[in-house]
Motif scaffolding. Structure first.
Motif, mmCIF file in Angstrom:
data_model
loop_
_atom_site.group_PDB
_atom_site.id
_atom_site.type_symbol
_atom_site.label_atom_id
_atom_site.label_comp_id
_atom_site.label_asym_id
_atom_site.label_seq_id
_atom_site.Cartn_x
_atom_site.Cartn_y
_atom_site.Cartn_z
ATOM 1 N N PRO A 147 0.832 -1.205 0.000
ATOM 2 C CA PRO A 147 0.000 0.000 0.000
ATOM 3 C C PRO A 147 0.867 1.256 0.000
ATOM 4 C CG PRO A 147 0.132 -0.895 2.213
ATOM 5 C CD PRO A 147 0.910 -1.833 1.322
ATOM 6 N N SER A 148 0.420 2.294 -0.704
ATOM 7 C CA SER A 148 1.178 3.540 -0.721
ATOM 8 C C SER A 148 0.235 4.732 -0.817
ATOM 9 C CB SER A 148 2.184 3.571 -1.886
ATOM 10 O OG SER A 148 1.518 3.562 -3.134
ATOM 11 N N LEU A 149 0.701 5.864 -0.295
ATOM 12 C CA LEU A 149 -0.075 7.102 -0.270
ATOM 13 C C LEU A 149 0.788 8.237 -0.800
ATOM 14 C CD1 LEU A 149 -1.484 6.787 3.374
ATOM 15 C CD2 LEU A 149 -2.600 6.001 1.271
ATOM 16 N N GLU A 150 0.157 9.147 -1.544
ATOM 17 C CA GLU A 150 0.843 10.354 -2.005
ATOM 18 C C GLU A 150 -0.047 11.555 -1.692
ATOM 19 O OE1 GLU A 150 2.121 10.402 -6.039
ATOM 20 O OE2 GLU A 150 2.754 8.292 -6.035
ATOM 21 N N ALA A 151 0.411 12.437 -0.829
ATOM 22 C CA ALA A 151 -0.340 13.640 -0.480
ATOM 23 C C ALA A 151 0.351 14.863 -1.064
ATOM 24 C CB ALA A 151 -0.464 13.770 1.034
ATOM 25 N N HIS A 152 -0.403 15.634 -1.833
ATOM 26 C CA HIS A 152 0.128 16.857 -2.435
ATOM 27 C C HIS A 152 -0.642 18.083 -1.971
ATOM 28 C CE1 HIS A 152 2.647 14.433 -5.104
ATOM 29 N NE2 HIS A 152 1.592 13.679 -5.335
ATOM 30 N N HIS A 153 -1.420 17.913 -0.905
ATOM 31 C CA HIS A 153 -2.181 19.030 -0.329
ATOM 32 C C HIS A 153 -2.234 18.848 1.172
ATOM 33 C CE1 HIS A 153 -5.441 21.847 0.535
ATOM 34 N NE2 HIS A 153 -5.277 22.348 -0.690
ATOM 35 N N VAL A 154 -2.145 19.932 1.903
ATOM 36 C CA VAL A 154 -2.100 19.855 3.360
ATOM 37 C C VAL A 154 -3.378 19.278 3.956
ATOM 38 C CG1 VAL A 154 -2.976 22.207 3.709
ATOM 39 C CG2 VAL A 154 -1.438 21.175 5.432
ATOM 40 N N ASP A 155 -4.491 19.367 3.249
ATOM 41 C CA ASP A 155 -5.760 18.854 3.754
ATOM 42 C C ASP A 155 -6.160 17.534 3.098
ATOM 43 O OD1 ASP A 155 -6.351 20.880 5.653
ATOM 44 O OD2 ASP A 155 -6.920 22.228 4.023
ATOM 45 N N ALA A 156 -5.197 16.831 2.555
ATOM 46 C CA ALA A 156 -5.460 15.481 2.057
ATOM 47 C C ALA A 156 -5.288 14.501 3.216
ATOM 48 C CB ALA A 156 -4.506 15.134 0.924
ATOM 49 N N SER A 157 -6.360 13.784 3.560
ATOM 50 C CA SER A 157 -6.334 12.826 4.670
ATOM 51 C C SER A 157 -6.332 11.412 4.099
ATOM 52 C CB SER A 157 -7.557 13.036 5.571
ATOM 53 O OG SER A 157 -7.594 12.074 6.598
ATOM 54 N N LEU A 158 -5.186 10.725 4.191
ATOM 55 C CA LEU A 158 -5.013 9.424 3.546
ATOM 56 C C LEU A 158 -4.543 8.391 4.563
ATOM 57 C CD1 LEU A 158 -3.068 10.655 0.372
ATOM 58 C CD2 LEU A 158 -5.548 10.489 0.671
ATOM 59 N N VAL A 159 -5.104 7.183 4.492
ATOM 60 C CA VAL A 159 -4.794 6.121 5.445
ATOM 61 C C VAL A 159 -4.602 4.815 4.677
ATOM 62 C CG1 VAL A 159 -5.608 4.783 7.422
ATOM 63 C CG2 VAL A 159 -6.167 7.218 7.266
ATOM 64 N N HIS A 160 -3.608 4.011 5.089
ATOM 65 C CA HIS A 160 -3.509 2.663 4.534
ATOM 66 C C HIS A 160 -3.316 1.660 5.663
ATOM 67 C CE1 HIS A 160 0.802 1.897 5.095
ATOM 68 N NE2 HIS A 160 1.107 3.031 4.501
ATOM 69 N N GLU A 161 -3.837 0.439 5.426
ATOM 70 C CA GLU A 161 -3.736 -0.649 6.395
ATOM 71 C C GLU A 161 -3.428 -1.933 5.643
ATOM 72 O OE1 GLU A 161 -6.997 -0.532 9.522
ATOM 73 O OE2 GLU A 161 -7.909 0.688 7.947
ATOM 74 N N ALA A 162 -2.642 -2.801 6.283
ATOM 75 C CA ALA A 162 -2.345 -4.107 5.694
ATOM 76 C C ALA A 162 -2.157 -5.126 6.805
ATOM 77 C CB ALA A 162 -1.101 -4.036 4.815
ATOM 78 N N ALA A 163 -2.813 -6.289 6.643
ATOM 79 C CA ALA A 163 -2.676 -7.354 7.641
ATOM 80 C C ALA A 163 -2.651 -8.696 6.922
ATOM 81 C CB ALA A 163 -3.831 -7.309 8.631
#
Length: 308
Positions: free
Chosen positions: A260-276
């Protein structure tokens, strides 16, 4: 539709739950050719001029209608790539059922690569169901490589159900989505591999404008010596919410890779990833076995519940 063989009819039941001619619009493809088509007043299916696939036009305001576009292959050695484009009109609310079933009883590989592109209009709502299934006792492989592209206008909503539970030897799924203001994407993937099967799922969701949201969740089980890779990326370019999750059970000598990967390009981007990733808990097996189930039966009950 009457010309379908019994094997092809069985495949249709597996991938699209079709026991008869469906209501509404449909396009059924069998062994590389058209097996049946029906249009409605609001949904028009036309073949591309170059023969590479179909265009599905859904009029603005169309509600409570469905489109079935399943594909079945029962010929060993058949390989095809099909391009289908969906133009979903503003304010519509429709269900689209796709899926592919391959029955291979020969020694040559059979392969279907479907490229689906969705252009979802403003405030439109789509439920998309895609199931893959393989059968047959031949040594030839059953191969499916779907590509799904989703382009969502302001206020639109897309829910995608992706399932592959049995019989597909190799699959490489790629899903790309771009969301505009207040658009919402929900993806639920269910996957089980066994034997020497190989499955790769790649998702890239880009939240372009304010208020966009995405929730991408995969549940999978790897049995025997099978291999899985889940690669999901959510990109936030504006104030938005994104979540990706991989929840997997590993069994026998299986292999699972979660990226899983996240890319935030804005201060108000709320992104979460989980892996199990983990095995079936022993206490779950014991509990079911005290109710009279064998270990194998208990294991299957847990698997069925996990993938439900």
């Amino acid at each position: 539709m009457e010309k379908l063989t019994e094997v092809q009819k069985r495949l249709l039941r597996e991938v699209a739950d079709l026991h008869d001619v469906p209501m509404g619009a449909y396009n059924v493809r069998a062994n590389g050719g058209l097996a049946g088509r029906n249009n409605t007043a609001n949904i028009d299916i036309v073949s591309k001029e170059d023969g590479s696939g179909i265009d599905i036009h859904i009029k603005p305001g169309t509600r409570r209608e469905s489109v079935h576009i399943p594909v079945v292959l029962s010929q060993s050695g058949l390989k095809e790539t099909v391009y289908n484009d969906f133009f979903v009109g503003e304010g519509s609310d429709v269900t689209i059922v796709a899926g592919c079933g391959i029955d291979n009883c020969g020694v040559q590989d059979s392969e279907h690569d479907g490229v689906h592109r969705f252009y979802v209009g403003k405030n439109a709502k789509v439920k998309y169901v895609e199931k893959h299934y393989g059968s047959g006792d031949g040594t030839g492989k059953r191969i499916l490589n779907p590509v799904t592209e989703v382009y969502m206008e302001e206020g639109s909503s897309v829910e995608m159900e992706m399932a592959q539970i049995k019989g597909v030897d190799s699959t490489n799924r790629t899903t790309l989505a771009e969301l505009k203001k207040d658009a919402r994407l929900v993806v639920r993937e269910r996957l089980m591999t066994h034997g020497e099967q190989h499955a790769v799922s790649t998702y890239k969701v880009t939240l372009q404008e304010e208020g966009g949201s995405a929730d991408v969740v995969s549940r999978s089980i790897a049995r025997d010596r099978s291999y899985q890779r889940f690669d999901a990326c959510i990109v936030g370019n504006a104030p938005c919410k994104g979540h990706t999750e991989c929840d997997s059970i590993i069994m026998d000598e299986g292999t699972i890779l979660a990226v899983p990967s996240l890319e935030a390009h804005h201060v108000d981007a709320s992104l979460v990833h989980e892996a199990a990733i983990g095995k079936i808990a022993g206490e779950q097996l014991i509990k079911l076995m005290t109710l009279g189930l064998t270990e194998q039966q208990a294991e299957e009950e847990i698997i069925n519940g996990f993938l439900a």
